[in-house]
Write an enzyme that holds these catalytic residues in place. Structure first.
Site, mmCIF file in Angstrom:
data_model
loop_
_atom_site.group_PDB
_atom_site.id
_atom_site.type_symbol
_atom_site.label_atom_id
_atom_site.label_comp_id
_atom_site.label_asym_id
_atom_site.label_seq_id
_atom_site.Cartn_x
_atom_site.Cartn_y
_atom_site.Cartn_z
ATOM 1 N N TYR A 285 46.409 84.023 24.509
ATOM 2 C CA TYR A 285 45.539 85.588 25.034
ATOM 3 C C TYR A 285 46.470 85.993 25.992
ATOM 4 O O TYR A 285 47.440 84.874 27.172
ATOM 5 C CB TYR A 285 44.640 84.693 25.264
ATOM 6 C CG TYR A 285 43.940 83.795 24.439
ATOM 7 C CD1 TYR A 285 43.956 84.157 23.436
ATOM 8 C CD2 TYR A 285 42.140 83.382 24.478
ATOM 9 C CE1 TYR A 285 42.596 83.964 22.054
ATOM 10 C CE2 TYR A 285 41.617 82.966 23.443
ATOM 11 C CZ TYR A 285 41.847 83.269 22.360
ATOM 12 O OH TYR A 285 40.799 82.806 20.927
ATOM 13 N N PRO B 131 29.911 84.337 18.225
ATOM 14 C CA PRO B 131 28.733 84.343 17.246
ATOM 15 C C PRO B 131 27.763 84.852 17.343
ATOM 16 O O PRO B 131 26.578 85.677 16.586
ATOM 17 C CB PRO B 131 28.075 83.142 18.199
ATOM 18 C CG PRO B 131 28.436 82.905 19.604
ATOM 19 C CD PRO B 131 30.123 83.297 19.368
#
Length: 238
Positions: free
Chosen positions: A38, A186
């Protein structure tokens, strides 16, 4: 963490990001998950600044294996033991800590036996640099092979209303082996959401369908939406 690297969705500042994470910690969030890819590297540095005076409040997770430190660079899958050694020392330095609570293999390396990778991680556990071992996007066979070498604490895999593949094999296997499940995206991965929007638009363009099936005596006489799976086709029989 949508603050640097792959999931950065807009302009922001490190100061704003730090305030946001501090607020999350104040509200009781205890699990911070990052990765060397990242940024690359900058998100770990950001997290390191955030937890500088609050390390004992956080379960800290990061990932290796999506950066090759032997010349391939970011985006090259590399889980060889030598690469793991370089990766973990770099992550520890950027995070400003002497140990990582949960250390994930970011993606399975097709060129390195999973047994070699897990043995290298087990050495890091023995040395105190890593407390627990995790896998990400690994299949059932790989998970079983890894678990046979050293206990795997968690599997991280995409799981949402749009991506429910883990329900078939992975979740039952994890229950069997006592491995935790950490879903990512999610609420839906941006790519999946865009794909879903395109599918819905295509479905809305379906024209009025009139079909007669002489064998089944099923006639559809009004517009229907054909969903992505044949079993979900809506058929109005008269």
């Amino acid at each position: 963490m949508s603050m640097s690297g792959y999931y950065n969705i807009g302009a922001g500042s490190d100061a704003e990001s730090i305030r946001t994470i501090h607020r999350a910690l104040d509200l009781g969030v205890t699990h911070l998950d990052t990765a060397e890819i990242y940024g690359p590297f900058t998100n770990e540095e950001l997290v390191g600044r955030v937890i500088k005076d609050r390390r004992d409040q956080v379960v800290l997770a990061t990932k290796f294996g999506y950066v090759s430190h032997s010349g391939g660079g970011p985006g090259v899958i590399d889980s060889r033991p030598a690469n793991i050694r370089v990766a973990v020392d770099g992550s520890l330095e950027r995070l400003g800590t002497d140990h990582i609570d949960l250390y994930y293999q970011h993606r399975v390396d097709p060129n390195t036996p999973i047994e070699d990778t897990i043995r290298a991680l087990a050495e890091l556990v023995a040395e105190g640099k890593v407390r627990y071992i995790g896998l990400s996007e690994a299949g059932p066979a790989t998970i079983r092979r890894a678990q046979a070498v050293h206990p795997v604490t968690a599997l991280q895999t995409e799981y949402s209303l749009w991506t429910r593949d883990p329900e078939a094999e992975l979740l039952p296997l994890l229950r069997e082996l006592g491995i935790g499940f950490v879903p990512y995206s999610p609420l839906g991965h941006p790519d999946r959401l865009q794909e879903n929007r395109l599918n819905r638009a295509a479905h809305r363009r379906e024209q009025h369908v009139v079909r007669r099936d002489h064998h089944q005596h099923c006639r559809i006489e009004r517009p229907i939406t054909i969903e992505s799976h044949p079993s979900r086709e809506r058929c109005n029989a008269h």
